[in-house]
Write a protein that holds these residues in place. Structure first.
Motif, PDB file in Angstrom:
ATOM      1  N   ALA A  25       0.834  -1.201   0.000  1.00  0.00           N
ATOM      2  CA  ALA A  25       0.000   0.000   0.000  1.00  0.00           C
ATOM      3  C   ALA A  25       0.867   1.249   0.000  1.00  0.00           C
ATOM      4  O   ALA A  25       2.033   1.230   0.406  1.00  0.00           O
ATOM      5  CB  ALA A  25      -0.916  -0.002   1.215  1.00  0.00           C
ATOM      6  N   GLU A  26       0.273   2.346  -0.448  1.00  0.00           N
ATOM      7  CA  GLU A  26       0.966   3.628  -0.379  1.00  0.00           C
ATOM      8  C   GLU A  26       1.054   4.086   1.077  1.00  0.00           C
ATOM      9  O   GLU A  26       0.208   3.746   1.903  1.00  0.00           O
ATOM     10  CB  GLU A  26       0.211   4.677  -1.204  1.00  0.00           C
ATOM     11  CG  GLU A  26       0.239   4.406  -2.706  1.00  0.00           C
ATOM     12  CD  GLU A  26      -0.423   5.515  -3.495  1.00  0.00           C
ATOM     13  OE1 GLU A  26      -0.881   6.498  -2.873  1.00  0.00           O
ATOM     14  OE2 GLU A  26      -0.494   5.401  -4.728  1.00  0.00           O
ATOM     15  N   ASP A  27       2.097   4.875   1.383  1.00  0.00           N
ATOM     16  CA  ASP A  27       2.276   5.389   2.738  1.00  0.00           C
ATOM     17  C   ASP A  27       1.072   6.215   3.168  1.00  0.00           C
ATOM     18  O   ASP A  27       0.441   6.900   2.355  1.00  0.00           O
ATOM     19  CB  ASP A  27       3.537   6.255   2.815  1.00  0.00           C
ATOM     20  CG  ASP A  27       4.815   5.438   2.710  1.00  0.00           C
ATOM     21  OD1 ASP A  27       4.741   4.197   2.775  1.00  0.00           O
ATOM     22  OD2 ASP A  27       5.885   6.040   2.567  1.00  0.00           O
ATOM     23  N   VAL A  28       0.779   6.153   4.457  1.00  0.00           N
ATOM     24  CA  VAL A  28      -0.320   6.933   5.034  1.00  0.00           C
ATOM     25  C   VAL A  28       0.257   7.903   6.056  1.00  0.00           C
ATOM     26  O   VAL A  28       0.883   7.484   7.034  1.00  0.00           O
ATOM     27  CB  VAL A  28      -1.363   6.025   5.717  1.00  0.00           C
ATOM     28  CG1 VAL A  28      -2.445   6.858   6.399  1.00  0.00           C
ATOM     29  CG2 VAL A  28      -1.988   5.070   4.691  1.00  0.00           C
ATOM     30  N   GLU A  29       0.081   9.197   5.824  1.00  0.00           N
ATOM     31  CA  GLU A  29       0.524  10.212   6.785  1.00  0.00           C
ATOM     32  C   GLU A  29      -0.582  10.479   7.805  1.00  0.00           C
ATOM     33  O   GLU A  29      -1.756  10.496   7.456  1.00  0.00           O
ATOM     34  CB  GLU A  29       0.854  11.520   6.072  1.00  0.00           C
ATOM     35  CG  GLU A  29       2.247  11.582   5.493  1.00  0.00           C
ATOM     36  CD  GLU A  29       2.653  12.997   5.104  1.00  0.00           C
ATOM     37  OE1 GLU A  29       1.831  13.919   5.281  1.00  0.00           O
ATOM     38  OE2 GLU A  29       3.783  13.178   4.627  1.00  0.00           O
ATOM     39  N   PHE A  30      -0.178  10.675   9.053  1.00  0.00           N
ATOM     40  CA  PHE A  30      -1.162  11.054  10.068  1.00  0.00           C
ATOM     41  C   PHE A  30      -0.513  11.974  11.087  1.00  0.00           C
ATOM     42  O   PHE A  30       0.689  11.884  11.351  1.00  0.00           O
ATOM     43  CB  PHE A  30      -1.767   9.825  10.752  1.00  0.00           C
ATOM     44  CG  PHE A  30      -0.784   8.982  11.529  1.00  0.00           C
ATOM     45  CD1 PHE A  30      -0.624   9.151  12.899  1.00  0.00           C
ATOM     46  CD2 PHE A  30      -0.017   8.016  10.896  1.00  0.00           C
ATOM     47  CE1 PHE A  30       0.264   8.378  13.623  1.00  0.00           C
ATOM     48  CE2 PHE A  30       0.888   7.226  11.609  1.00  0.00           C
ATOM     49  CZ  PHE A  30       1.020   7.410  12.968  1.00  0.00           C
ATOM     50  N   THR A  31      -1.307  12.883  11.623  1.00  0.00           N
ATOM     51  CA  THR A  31      -0.837  13.818  12.642  1.00  0.00           C
ATOM     52  C   THR A  31      -1.513  13.489  13.956  1.00  0.00           C
ATOM     53  O   THR A  31      -2.738  13.319  14.015  1.00  0.00           O
ATOM     54  CB  THR A  31      -1.150  15.275  12.232  1.00  0.00           C
ATOM     55  OG1 THR A  31      -0.505  15.550  10.983  1.00  0.00           O
ATOM     56  CG2 THR A  31      -0.641  16.249  13.284  1.00  0.00           C
ATOM     57  N   VAL A  32      -0.722  13.374  14.996  1.00  0.00           N
ATOM     58  CA  VAL A  32      -1.245  13.010  16.311  1.00  0.00           C
ATOM     59  C   VAL A  32      -1.938  14.208  16.940  1.00  0.00           C
ATOM     60  O   VAL A  32      -1.355  15.287  17.060  1.00  0.00           O
ATOM     61  CB  VAL A  32      -0.111  12.506  17.237  1.00  0.00           C
ATOM     62  CG1 VAL A  32      -0.664  12.121  18.607  1.00  0.00           C
ATOM     63  CG2 VAL A  32       0.593  11.318  16.593  1.00  0.00           C
ATOM     64  N   GLU A  33      -3.183  14.016  17.311  1.00  0.00           N
ATOM     65  CA  GLU A  33      -3.941  15.075  17.957  1.00  0.00           C
ATOM     66  C   GLU A  33      -3.694  15.063  19.462  1.00  0.00           C
ATOM     67  O   GLU A  33      -3.335  14.041  20.045  1.00  0.00           O
ATOM     68  CB  GLU A  33      -5.437  14.900  17.679  1.00  0.00           C
ATOM     69  CG  GLU A  33      -5.784  15.006  16.196  1.00  0.00           C
ATOM     70  CD  GLU A  33      -7.264  14.795  15.958  1.00  0.00           C
ATOM     71  OE1 GLU A  33      -8.028  14.726  16.935  1.00  0.00           O
ATOM     72  OE2 GLU A  33      -7.659  14.696  14.774  1.00  0.00           O
ATOM     73  N   GLU A  34      -3.903  16.202  20.080  1.00  0.00           N
ATOM     74  CA  GLU A  34      -3.668  16.322  21.519  1.00  0.00           C
ATOM     75  C   GLU A  34      -4.915  15.886  22.275  1.00  0.00           C
ATOM     76  O   GLU A  34      -5.730  16.689  22.717  1.00  0.00           O
ATOM     77  CB  GLU A  34      -3.295  17.763  21.877  1.00  0.00           C
ATOM     78  CG  GLU A  34      -2.669  17.878  23.269  1.00  0.00           C
ATOM     79  CD  GLU A  34      -2.054  19.237  23.510  1.00  0.00           C
ATOM     80  OE1 GLU A  34      -2.560  19.926  24.407  1.00  0.00           O
ATOM     81  OE2 GLU A  34      -1.087  19.598  22.819  1.00  0.00           O
ATOM     82  N   THR A  35      -5.062  14.568  22.402  1.00  0.00           N
ATOM     83  CA  THR A  35      -6.196  13.984  23.096  1.00  0.00           C
ATOM     84  C   THR A  35      -5.810  12.620  23.636  1.00  0.00           C
ATOM     85  O   THR A  35      -4.945  11.939  23.071  1.00  0.00           O
ATOM     86  CB  THR A  35      -7.419  13.839  22.160  1.00  0.00           C
ATOM     87  OG1 THR A  35      -8.472  13.162  22.851  1.00  0.00           O
ATOM     88  CG2 THR A  35      -7.073  13.037  20.921  1.00  0.00           C
ATOM     89  N   GLY A  36      -6.448  12.232  24.740  1.00  0.00           N
ATOM     90  CA  GLY A  36      -6.219  10.904  25.297  1.00  0.00           C
ATOM     91  C   GLY A  36      -7.122   9.856  24.691  1.00  0.00           C
ATOM     92  O   GLY A  36      -6.993   8.665  24.993  1.00  0.00           O
ATOM     93  N   GLU A  37      -8.045  10.290  23.834  1.00  0.00           N
ATOM     94  CA  GLU A  37      -8.935   9.340  23.177  1.00  0.00           C
ATOM     95  C   GLU A  37      -8.185   8.578  22.086  1.00  0.00           C
ATOM     96  O   GLU A  37      -7.199   9.060  21.541  1.00  0.00           O
ATOM     97  CB  GLU A  37     -10.133  10.072  22.570  1.00  0.00           C
ATOM     98  CG  GLU A  37     -11.021  10.748  23.608  1.00  0.00           C
ATOM     99  CD  GLU A  37     -12.210  11.437  22.973  1.00  0.00           C
ATOM    100  OE1 GLU A  37     -12.339  11.372  21.731  1.00  0.00           O
ATOM    101  OE2 GLU A  37     -13.000  12.039  23.723  1.00  0.00           O
ATOM    102  N   VAL A  38      -8.690   7.385  21.778  1.00  0.00           N
ATOM    103  CA  VAL A  38      -8.052   6.548  20.759  1.00  0.00           C
ATOM    104  C   VAL A  38      -8.202   7.201  19.386  1.00  0.00           C
ATOM    105  O   VAL A  38      -9.305   7.576  18.975  1.00  0.00           O
ATOM    106  CB  VAL A  38      -8.679   5.142  20.738  1.00  0.00           C
ATOM    107  CG1 VAL A  38      -8.079   4.308  19.607  1.00  0.00           C
ATOM    108  CG2 VAL A  38      -8.456   4.443  22.074  1.00  0.00           C
ATOM    109  N   GLN A  39      -7.073   7.363  18.695  1.00  0.00           N
ATOM    110  CA  GLN A  39      -7.063   7.925  17.343  1.00  0.00           C
ATOM    111  C   GLN A  39      -6.796   6.792  16.352  1.00  0.00           C
ATOM    112  O   GLN A  39      -5.845   6.036  16.516  1.00  0.00           O
ATOM    113  CB  GLN A  39      -5.977   8.992  17.233  1.00  0.00           C
ATOM    114  CG  GLN A  39      -6.145  10.117  18.247  1.00  0.00           C
ATOM    115  CD  GLN A  39      -4.977  11.072  18.250  1.00  0.00           C
ATOM    116  OE1 GLN A  39      -4.637  11.666  17.218  1.00  0.00           O
ATOM    117  NE2 GLN A  39      -4.339  11.241  19.395  1.00  0.00           N
ATOM    118  N   LYS A  40      -7.646   6.693  15.352  1.00  0.00           N
ATOM    119  CA  LYS A  40      -7.566   5.560  14.430  1.00  0.00           C
ATOM    120  C   LYS A  40      -6.899   5.946  13.110  1.00  0.00           C
ATOM    121  O   LYS A  40      -7.192   6.982  12.534  1.00  0.00           O
ATOM    122  CB  LYS A  40      -8.960   4.991  14.183  1.00  0.00           C
ATOM    123  CG  LYS A  40      -9.587   4.407  15.452  1.00  0.00           C
ATOM    124  CD  LYS A  40     -10.866   3.670  15.162  1.00  0.00           C
ATOM    125  CE  LYS A  40     -11.415   3.043  16.445  1.00  0.00           C
ATOM    126  NZ  LYS A  40     -12.643   2.260  16.203  1.00  0.00           N
TER     127      LYS A  40
END
Length: 309
Positions: free
Chosen positions: A174-189
């Motif tokens: 698969a092609e690379d997936v970029e993601f930015t971490v948000e400032e939250t304690g909730e699960v980020q998918k």
């Protein structure tokens, strides 16, 4: 003296590097009623040490309310909007200092990574995955299983890359997936889907004697097992008829089960030529994780009909 202890929520782990500010809650006025410090003015800002502690020692006017808030979380944690308030009251002549102590808890960032198959949407086992930082350094690597993978303590506000180093057998990288971490304690998918390679049949139709390309010859392509017609093809002036993209295998639980065989037959010859009665079986074989389209070429010739006297 105002002490702050910073720890991880639901844990005894203390956190270094969290930054807190000591602020005025309301306007502070002098004896003449003039405002000395406006509400929400920051008096002091400090970071927690290796023991997760810091101490504010600013001289505070008596009888006014103050609050402490986190302005920057410890690395890998999400800050909260929690504030701790207190009013500095006179403690009596015998007390040189008045002490206050507060504990703040932060939750780590949690990233849940799903690796699924586009064929059925289920978690795909056997993919070798990496999370890279902006400089290309490997932060974490693992092999996918039937369950999503969780990573904790990634830095909020930073951008990371989910990279597939190797795909499972029968799938494409698969092609690379970029993601930015948000400032939250909730699960980020974060989701990455693997595609499967497809097959494509190319027919080259020529005269049996002089190899002249034959146009307007019609063909039919069927799934051998189901007998479903999956394509109808007509040769062009160059004889180059090309099918739509075709599945090369059947899949179950995110894995290729069996190759699909197609049957090609001629349904209408060019005027003046014999109709070919031969059928051709077509089976596409997986090449590698980078070959998206597997092409197969069938060269078929037709003989001219005998000339009538």
């Amino acid at each position: 003296e105002v002490k702050v202890v910073k720890k991880e929520k639901d844990s005894d782990r203390v956190l270094e590097g969290a930054v807190f500010a000591l602020c005025v809650k309301d306007d502070i006025t002098g004896a003449d009623g003039k405002v000395i410090l406006k509400a929400d003015t920051m008096i002091e800002e400090l970071a927690t040490d290796k023991e997760g502690k810091l101490t504010f020692t600013a001289d505070l006017p008596i009888g006014f309310a103050y609050y402490i808030k986190e302005t920057s979380p410890a690395p890998g944690f999400a800050t909260t909007d929690e504030t701790q308030e207190f009013t500095f009251e006179y403690g009596g002549a015998e007390k040189e200092k008045v002490f206050y102590a507060f504990t703040f808890e932060d939750e780590p960032t949690v990233i849940e990574i799903t690796k699924t198959s586009l064929t059925d949407g289920k978690e795909l086992e056997g993919a070798k995955l990496q999370v890279l930082d902006e400089e290309g350094n490997i932060i974490e690597e693992w092999t996918s299983t039937k369950e999503p993978y969780r990573i904790e303590y990634l830095q909020p506000g930073k951008t990371y890359v989910l990279h597939e180093e190797a795909a499972p057998e029968g799938f494409l990288i698969a092609e690379d997936v970029e993601f930015t971490v948000e400032e939250t304690g909730e699960v980020q998918k974060v989701s990455m889907k693997d595609e499967v390679p497809m097959g494509q049949l190319v027919i080259k139709k020529t005269d049996a004697e002089d190899q002249t390309p034959l146009a307007n010859v019609e063909f039919e392509l069927k799934n051998k097992e189901t007998e479903e017609v999956v394509g109808k093809l007509t040769t062009d002036k160059d004889g180059v008829a090309t099918s739509e993209l075709l599945p090369i295998a059947t899949y179950k639980d995110g894995k290729p089960v069996a190759p699909i065989t197609y049957v090609l037959s001629e349904t209408k010859p060019l005027d003046g030529y014999e109709k070919s009665t031969e059928t051709y079986e077509v089976t596409f074989s997986y090449v590698d994780a980078k070959t998206k389209v597997i092409e197969m070429v069938k060269e078929i010739q037709n003989k001219k009909l005998p000339q009538t006297p």
